[in-house]
Structure formats: structure tokens, C-alpha cells
Design a protein around this motif. Structure first.
Motif, mmCIF file in Angstrom:
data_model
loop_
_atom_site.group_PDB
_atom_site.id
_atom_site.type_symbol
_atom_site.label_atom_id
_atom_site.label_comp_id
_atom_site.label_asym_id
_atom_site.label_seq_id
_atom_site.Cartn_x
_atom_site.Cartn_y
_atom_site.Cartn_z
ATOM 1 N N GLY A 1 0.799 -1.214 0.000
ATOM 2 C CA GLY A 1 0.000 0.000 0.000
ATOM 3 C C GLY A 1 0.831 1.263 0.000
ATOM 4 N N PHE A 2 2.160 1.134 0.015
ATOM 5 C CA PHE A 2 3.029 2.310 -0.004
ATOM 6 C C PHE A 2 2.919 3.043 -1.334
ATOM 7 N N THR A 3 2.855 4.374 -1.264
ATOM 8 C CA THR A 3 2.965 5.207 -2.459
ATOM 9 C C THR A 3 3.972 6.309 -2.166
ATOM 10 N N ALA A 4 4.675 6.728 -3.190
ATOM 11 C CA ALA A 4 5.776 7.682 -3.007
ATOM 12 C C ALA A 4 5.336 9.130 -3.165
ATOM 13 N N GLY A 5 4.066 9.372 -3.378
ATOM 14 C CA GLY A 5 3.629 10.710 -3.747
ATOM 15 C C GLY A 5 3.686 11.740 -2.640
ATOM 16 N N ASN A 6 3.914 11.331 -1.382
ATOM 17 C CA ASN A 6 3.894 12.281 -0.262
ATOM 18 C C ASN A 6 5.255 12.383 0.428
ATOM 19 N N ILE A 7 6.319 12.128 -0.319
ATOM 20 C CA ILE A 7 7.670 12.213 0.243
ATOM 21 C C ILE A 7 8.467 13.219 -0.585
ATOM 22 N N PHE A 8 8.897 14.310 0.064
ATOM 23 C CA PHE A 8 9.631 15.365 -0.633
ATOM 24 C C PHE A 8 10.855 15.788 0.189
ATOM 25 N N HIS A 9 11.928 16.129 -0.498
ATOM 26 C CA HIS A 9 13.117 16.678 0.150
ATOM 27 C C HIS A 9 13.545 15.826 1.349
ATOM 28 N N THR A 10 13.662 14.533 1.118
ATOM 29 C CA THR A 10 14.006 13.598 2.181
ATOM 30 C C THR A 10 15.284 12.846 1.822
ATOM 31 N N ARG A 11 16.163 12.681 2.829
ATOM 32 C CA ARG A 11 17.387 11.899 2.616
ATOM 33 C C ARG A 11 17.313 10.654 3.476
ATOM 34 N N PHE A 12 17.635 9.512 2.870
ATOM 35 C CA PHE A 12 17.614 8.225 3.559
ATOM 36 C C PHE A 12 19.034 7.713 3.731
ATOM 37 N N SER A 13 19.352 7.221 4.957
ATOM 38 C CA SER A 13 20.672 6.685 5.246
ATOM 39 C C SER A 13 20.514 5.427 6.087
ATOM 40 N N GLY A 14 21.321 4.412 5.827
ATOM 41 C CA GLY A 14 21.232 3.168 6.581
ATOM 42 C C GLY A 14 19.985 2.381 6.225
ATOM 43 N N LYS A 15 19.558 1.511 7.151
ATOM 44 C CA LYS A 15 18.391 0.665 6.933
ATOM 45 C C LYS A 15 17.118 1.463 7.218
ATOM 46 N N ILE A 16 16.211 1.482 6.244
ATOM 47 C CA ILE A 16 14.971 2.257 6.368
ATOM 48 C C ILE A 16 13.783 1.371 6.033
ATOM 49 N N ARG A 17 12.715 1.488 6.852
ATOM 50 C CA ARG A 17 11.458 0.820 6.539
ATOM 51 C C ARG A 17 10.350 1.859 6.611
ATOM 52 N N LEU A 18 9.521 1.934 5.545
ATOM 53 C CA LEU A 18 8.460 2.932 5.443
ATOM 54 C C LEU A 18 7.092 2.258 5.357
ATOM 55 N N GLY A 19 6.101 2.836 6.022
ATOM 56 C CA GLY A 19 4.732 2.345 5.909
ATOM 57 C C GLY A 19 3.958 3.125 4.866
ATOM 58 N N ARG A 20 2.624 3.032 4.958
ATOM 59 C CA ARG A 20 1.775 3.769 4.037
ATOM 60 C C ARG A 20 1.651 5.222 4.486
ATOM 61 N N PHE A 21 1.258 6.073 3.536
ATOM 62 C CA PHE A 21 1.042 7.495 3.833
ATOM 63 C C PHE A 21 -0.294 7.918 3.227
ATOM 64 N N ASP A 22 -1.401 7.441 3.806
ATOM 65 C CA ASP A 22 -2.698 7.717 3.190
ATOM 66 C C ASP A 22 -3.700 8.330 4.172
ATOM 67 N N LYS A 23 -3.209 8.963 5.227
ATOM 68 C CA LYS A 23 -4.108 9.564 6.223
ATOM 69 C C LYS A 23 -3.933 11.074 6.242
ATOM 70 N N ASN A 24 -5.023 11.795 6.528
ATOM 71 C CA ASN A 24 -4.975 13.231 6.771
ATOM 72 C C ASN A 24 -5.012 13.494 8.276
ATOM 73 N N PHE A 25 -4.154 14.388 8.752
ATOM 74 C CA PHE A 25 -4.211 14.882 10.118
ATOM 75 C C PHE A 25 -4.979 16.200 10.115
ATOM 76 N N THR A 26 -5.935 16.328 11.016
ATOM 77 C CA THR A 26 -6.655 17.590 11.172
ATOM 78 C C THR A 26 -6.095 18.309 12.378
ATOM 79 N N LEU A 27 -5.507 19.465 12.172
ATOM 80 C CA LEU A 27 -4.833 20.219 13.217
ATOM 81 C C LEU A 27 -5.780 21.246 13.833
ATOM 82 N N PRO A 28 -5.429 21.764 15.028
ATOM 83 C CA PRO A 28 -6.255 22.826 15.632
ATOM 84 C C PRO A 28 -6.446 23.986 14.669
#
Length: 661
Positions: free
Chosen positions: A31-58
Motif C-alpha cells: 500500500g506504499f505510495t511515493a507521492g507524499n515524500i519530498f526533500h528527504t534523505r535516507f541513510s542506513g536501513k529504512i522501513r516505510l509504511g503507508r502514507f494515506d491519512k490526513n491529520f486535522t490540526l487545531p
């Protein structure tokens, strides 16, 4: 199942200004999609989940989960995480589902960390000797034994060994941020374990610690908090410039408004604001809320410290080596001062400056008052104080612990074998003073204090009333809702049903229990029969659960001494006499409380009301603000208490009346 990035996803990430030392070291969830990852650097071992939720802030702003302007090194991310605007990096962390991390300088684990567990806290004696190694599940009772039972070195060695084992088992080179954690506008987070649903906003620095938040009792860490080498338990609130070093913060504690502490233990429902704590053992409900208040090198519980309260542990000889104890329920008035060493009896009030090292532990519910640079003791007078009863009523209501797992077992009882045994000793002590110095003496010297003759006589009366009240309560409760055909049935019902309870009782910082049980547990730990921290805590919980059965064993043993009759010979007539004594004690004490409450409605209390008005307007203004005396909630409670207790006593007398023939 996790999988590697596809070539298309790698290309998309590169187009979104992302970099990786090695794209093959990155795995992603289904279910992972890459569309919500910007200006990010990865180093070493990385594991990523899904990014399909909206946070509603105050304020209603919505933000999509994803990664923006962040560097990750050796990190595992759960599903629906949002991380953005990290000027430095996040290294060596497992981050749970639905975390929101924004504007944080850096988050890292360096080396192997125990996340605050095993930190040595030098309570009571700043120079060492009573260190308590803290760990996530530390209770006030275990800490009490470690700090105070240094006369049993093998016991201390075994407890320290078990805590060290626990610490070794949780050591890791990877930190954890649990599910649903919010971290905003924060400085450095280093070598930290952060539990589920924790909320951190504006903290300056958090280093080498555990925040044991969970979904039932989230922890809140607020602005400008600086903490190192610490553990914060579930439901705690720490904010507004608090500074902590080598501290354990118990469940539902509240520290705020520039409070600072080092080498101190705070257990359930403590509250600290504005002041300072140094090397204190703060048992449950220790409260210090005012500026210029310093609690130092003392053991407290259910304490209310007035503004400017202060103690000293340093006589400028061998260093800050002195300590003191204020037993449960004590109060210190504004600008009070105690020069340690000293020991203040339970539920006592301290007023003024005291430098003669008094020990009033066998005279509880007393006033310790300074007059002309001398310490005067007024035994038992706090039994008639409205404030004492209000405290006893409010403590259970102010238990803010939401966690199903309670670390501390708290007994709220004002009258218990612990305090009653001290009153019995107090009566003996006061009578001994009378016999030694004569009944006509104007005053008596006791433990570096002065007791006036009138205060001594009234002290014996106060203690006698309280003991009659306690004993009657226990006996009436034991005989409740039972119809008896003869005296033998009464005697059978009064027989103890628990093997423990005889002898001295102790207060293990909130847990009231027979000393015999503590000694047996200590021997079992020393002999290796109890070799797990969880078994120790289970013992405390069992004692707490069995309190009333063990209390009755103690009461049953006291009946011959107090009433001059044995349980094997007691009759319905004896019970009737005891209940009448009990009724008299309850009503007398309640009337004293009633009169004490009435002082709050005196002419003096109305000073300052009715500004710019006449006396009639002052009366009306006072009534509008404070209400009428007869309608005051506490006054109504006292009146109702007199009625209910009178009916309760009459009911038992009527129920056993047929046996008097």
C-alpha cells in the motif's frame, strides 16, 4: 509483506528531491505510495509504511501523512506518519503508526541506551548512601524499602540486582516512539523511549529518559521543559519551564511553572509548581505550588507545603548529610522552616521556624508552633480541624490516574492501625510526662519541644475520642447486616479471619500494612524465594487488597487492652456500651469540626467584603460570595454525617437489644 522500492518509485522520489545512500536498503509496506515524500534523505536501513491519512490540526488545517524536509538514518516508520521540517536528522528510531513530528531539531539514539532506567537517584542524603535506581515500573513502596532499609544490606543488594537485570533487558541501540505520538516545535530528543499517545510541544531538551505514555493515560510534555536521566510515568503532565535531572515522575503527577528538581522521586498525583525540590522522596499527593518553596532531603506523602516552606540539610560541618521525615498528611504553613534531622508526626501542622530537631512521630495530628524561638507542641488538636477532614475527603477524588495498571497502592484512611498505634503510644507518652513532672506542671519538655499542661490534657482527650471512633467503626462494620440469636454468634463473628495484622503497622509511602509482612517479604527476597520485581509488586497489591481483613485482626487484638474485655467473653451489653462510646466520640468530634468551620464565617473573616458599603452591605456581599454557613457543603456534610452515624449506631443497638434480656 514488506518489499523493496520499485524502479519507478525510486525515480519518482528522486524527482521529488529525495536522496538515498543506497536505495536497496529501503523497504516499504504493502500500500506504499511515493507521492507524499519530498526533500528527504535516507541513510542506513529504512522501513516505510503507508502514507494515506490526513491529520486535522487545531484550527481545521488538514495535512497529509508523509515526509518533507527530513533526514532519516536507520529508522522504521509505521503507517500514516507525518514528519516534516527536521533541521538536523532522526537516527536509530522505530516510529509507530500515526505519529506527527514537526519542527524538531533532532531525534537520535547514540550508542546503547537504557532510556533512564537504572539511573541512580540520591534521595534524602545528597552525598549518597540511599540511592534508588529507577525503572519503568518503580512503585513508591519498592523505592521506600530501597531507600530506608539500609540496615538490611543483602535485601538492598538483591533488589538492586533485579533492577539491574531489568535494565539490561531493555537496553538497545534503537529508540522507540509509540503510536499516535505528537512531537512539535521541540529541540533535542536524545536516547529517549516515548510511549503511545504522548504529546510533546515546545520542549527544549529531553535526554536519556522514558516517557511511559499510553492510550489510557497519555503524557503531556510542554514548553521549555529540560529533562535528563529521568522516567515519566503514565498520565503525567510536565510543562512551562520545568527542569528535571535524575528524577522519577509517578503516575498522574503535574509539574509546571518553572518547577525544578534533581535527585528526587515523585509518586502518584504529586504536584509541583514554582518551587524547587532537591533529594526528596515525594510519596503520593505531595504538593508544593508556591514560589520560594524548597523541599530538600525529606520524605513526604500527602504533604501540603505552604509558600516559602523550607528545610535545611546542611550544618556546614560534614556536608549536606542530614535528612528528615514528615509523615503522611503533614502541612507546612507559609515561611515555615525545619532544620533537619527531624521527624514530624502524621497529619501535623508546622508553623514557624524549628531548629531543635524534634521527633513528634508518636504524637500525630498535632500543631508544631514556634513562639519566642521555641517549639511548642499541641498534641491531637488537628483532629478537630476542618482542613484535615477536607484533605482526607479530597485525596480520593483527586486521584487522576487513568492507567488500568496502578503502580502505587494508596490507602487514604485517616484513621488506621498506623495512626491509631501512634495515638496509643501518644497517650502513654503524655501520661508518662504527667507522672514524671507532675500533673500540676505548667509545661512539659518532650523531644526538644514544649507541651503546655492544658494541651497535654486535651491531647489525651482528642486521642481517646479518635480511638473510640476507630474501634467503634471497625466493630460496627464487622457486625453489619447480621441478625444474631445469642452472644456466641456475636463472638464467632468477631473472630479474626486473616492470619496477619498483629503488631506494628508501617506506612510504605502510601501503603499501610503490618510490619510483619514487610519483614517476611524482605527475608524472601534475601533468600532468593522472591526473585522477580513483578512478584514484589504483586505482594504489595495483595496486602492492599487484604487491608480491612488485616485491620480487623489488629482491632480484635486491641479490644482487651482498650475495653478490658476479650472477644471470647464479649456480650451484647458490651457491644451496646462500645457503640454508645462510639456515638459520643463521633458526635463530639463532628461538633468540633462544625465549630471550626464556623470560624470561617466569623466577623473577622468578613473583613474586606462590602467595599465602599456599610455593615449590612458587607454581610450581603459576603453571603453572595461565600453563601450562608448552614448551606456550606462541608457544614451540610458534617450535619449529615452526625445523622447517619447516629442512625447506624442506633440500628445496631436495636438489632442486638433482644439479647440483653
Amino acid at each position: 509483506m514488506d518489499r523493496k522500492l520499485t524502479s519507478g518509485e525510486i525515480k519518482q522520489l528522486q524527482n521529488q528531491s529525495c536522496l538515498a545512500d543506497d536505495w536497496n536498503n529501503i523497504t516499504v509496506s504493502d500500500g506504499f505510495t511515493a507521492g507524499n515524500i519530498f526533500h528527504t534523505r535516507f541513510s542506513g536501513k529504512i522501513r516505510l509504511g503507508r502514507f494515506d491519512k490526513n491529520f486535522t490540526l487545531p484550527g481545521g488545517l488538514k495535512k497529509q501523512a508523509g515526509l518533507r524536509h527530513v533526514t532519516l538514518h536507520n529508522c522504521t516508520l509505521g503507517d500514516n506518519v507525518l514528519i516534516e521540517n527536521i533541521p538536523n536528522y532522526i537516527a536509530n528510531y522505530d516510529i509507530g503508526d500515526e505519529c506527527f513530528i514537526q519542527n524538531v531539531n533532532n531525534i537520535l539514539v547514540e550508542g546503547i541506551s537504557s532510556f533512564g532506567n537504572g539511573t541512580e537517584v540520591s534521595v534524602l542524603n545528597e552525598t549518597g548512601g540511599r540511592e534508588v535506581p529507577i525503572y519503568n515500573k518503580l512503585s513508591a513502596h519498592t523505592a521506600y524499602i530501597i531507600a530506608m532499609y539500609r540496615h538490611r544490606p543483602e535485601l538492598i543488594n538483591k533488589l538492586r540486582f533485579h533492577i539491574n537485570q531489568y535494565t539490561e533487558n531493555i537496553k538497545s541501540a534503537t529508540g522507540k516512539i509509540g503510536k499516535g505520538v505528537f512531537i512539535l516545535n521541540t529541540g533535542t530528543i536524545k536516547n529517549m523511549f516515548i510511549g503511545d499517545n504522548c504529546y510533546i510541544d515546545g520542549a527544549s531538551r529531553l535526554e536519556n529518559g522514558s516517557i511511559n505514555s499510553n492510550e489510557h493515560a497519555p503524557v503531556h510534555i510542554g514548553h521549555n521543559v529540560m529533562a535528563e536521566n529521568f522516567i515519566i510515568s503514565s498520565g503525567a503532565h510536565v510543562s512551562d519551564g520545568v527542569v528535571l535531572s535524575r528524577c522519577f515522575i509517578g503516575q498522574a503527577c503535574n509539574l509546571s511553572h518553572l518547577f525544578s528538581a534533581h535527585d528526587s522521586l515523585f509518586f502518584s498525583n504529586c504536584q509541583g509548581e514554582n518551587g524547587e525540590a532537591c533529594a526528596i522522596f515525594a510519596g503520593p499527593y505531595t504538593v508544593s505550588m508556591h514560589k520560594s518553596s524548597l523541599l530538600i532531603a525529606g520524605m513526604f506523602s500527602f504533604l501540603n507545603a505552604g509558600s516559602g516552606s523550607n528545610q535545611s540539610n546542611h550544618m556546614y560541618k560534614l556536608g549536606p548529610i542530614h535528612q528528615g521525615i514528615a509523615e503522611r498528611g503533614s502541612k507546612t504553613t507559609s515561611d515555615s522552616y525545619i532544620l533537619w534531622p527531624a521527624r514530624i508526626g502524621a497529619f501535623s501542622l508546622v508553623m514557624g521556624r524549628h531548629v531543635t530537631h524534634p521527633d513528634t512521630s508518636n504524637l500525630p495530628f498535632s500543631y508544631l508552633i514556634e513562639k519566642r524561638n521555641k517549639s511548642f507542641l499541641v498534641p491531637g488538636v488537628n483532629l478537630r480541624s476542618v482542613g484535615t477532614i477536607r484533605d482526607a475527603q479530597k485525596w480520593p477524588k483527586r486521584d487522576k490516574r487513568k492507567d488500568p495498571e496502578k503502580l502505587d497502592n494508596i490507602n487514604f484512611n485517616l484513621l488506621s492501625p498506623f495512626t491509631i498505634q501512634k495515638m496509643l503510644n501518644g497517650i502513654d507518652t503524655l501520661r508518662e510526662l504527667q507522672n514524671t513532672s507532675g500533673e500540676t506542671s505548667e509545661s512539659y519538655s518532650y523531644q526538644s519541644t514544649i507541651i503546655r499542661n492544658s494541651s497535654l490534657v486535651k491531647g489525651i482527650q482528642f486521642y481517646t475520642l479518635a480511638i473510640n471512633k476507630f474501634m467503634g467503626n471497625s466493630i460496627i462494620k464487622r457486625l453489619e447486616n447480621i441478625r444474631f440469636s445469642n452472644n456466641e454468634e456475636i463472638r464467632l463473628r468477631l473472630q479474626p479471619t486473616h492470619p496477619y495484622g498483629l503488631g506494628e503497622w508501617v506506612d510504605l509511602s502510601g501503603l499501610i500494612t503490618p510490619k510483619q509482612l514487610v519483614s517476611q517479604l524482605a527475608e524472601s527476597i534475601e533468600d532468593g524465594l522472591v526473585n522477580d520485581l513483578s512478584l514484589i509488586e504483586e505482594s504489595f497489591s495483595r496486602w492492599h487488597k487484604d487491608y480491612y481483613d488485616m485491620e480487623w485482626t489488629w482491632v480484635c487484638d486491641l479490644i482487651p487492652r482498650w475495653y478490658g474485655i476479650s472477644v471470647e467473653e464479649i456480650t451484647a451489653k458490651d457491644i451496646t456500651d462500645i457503640v454508645r462510646q462510639w456515638k459520643d466520640a463521633v458526635v463530639t468530634l463532628d461538633k468540633m469540626l462544625y465549630e471550626d468551620a464556623h470560624k470561617e464565617y466569623s466577623l473577622v473573616s468578613k473583613t474586606g467584603f462590602g467595599a465602599d458599603g456599610n455593615s449590612k452591605q458587607r454581610e450581603y456581599d459576603f453571603e453572595q460570595v461565600r453563601g450562608a454557613f448552614e448551606k456550606d457543603p462541608f457544614v451540610c456534610m458534617v450535619s449529615e454525617h452526625i445523622r447517619i452515624k447516629t442512625e447506624l449506631g442506633n440500628e445496631l443497638i436495636d438489632r442486638i437489644a433482644p439479647l440483653l434480656d
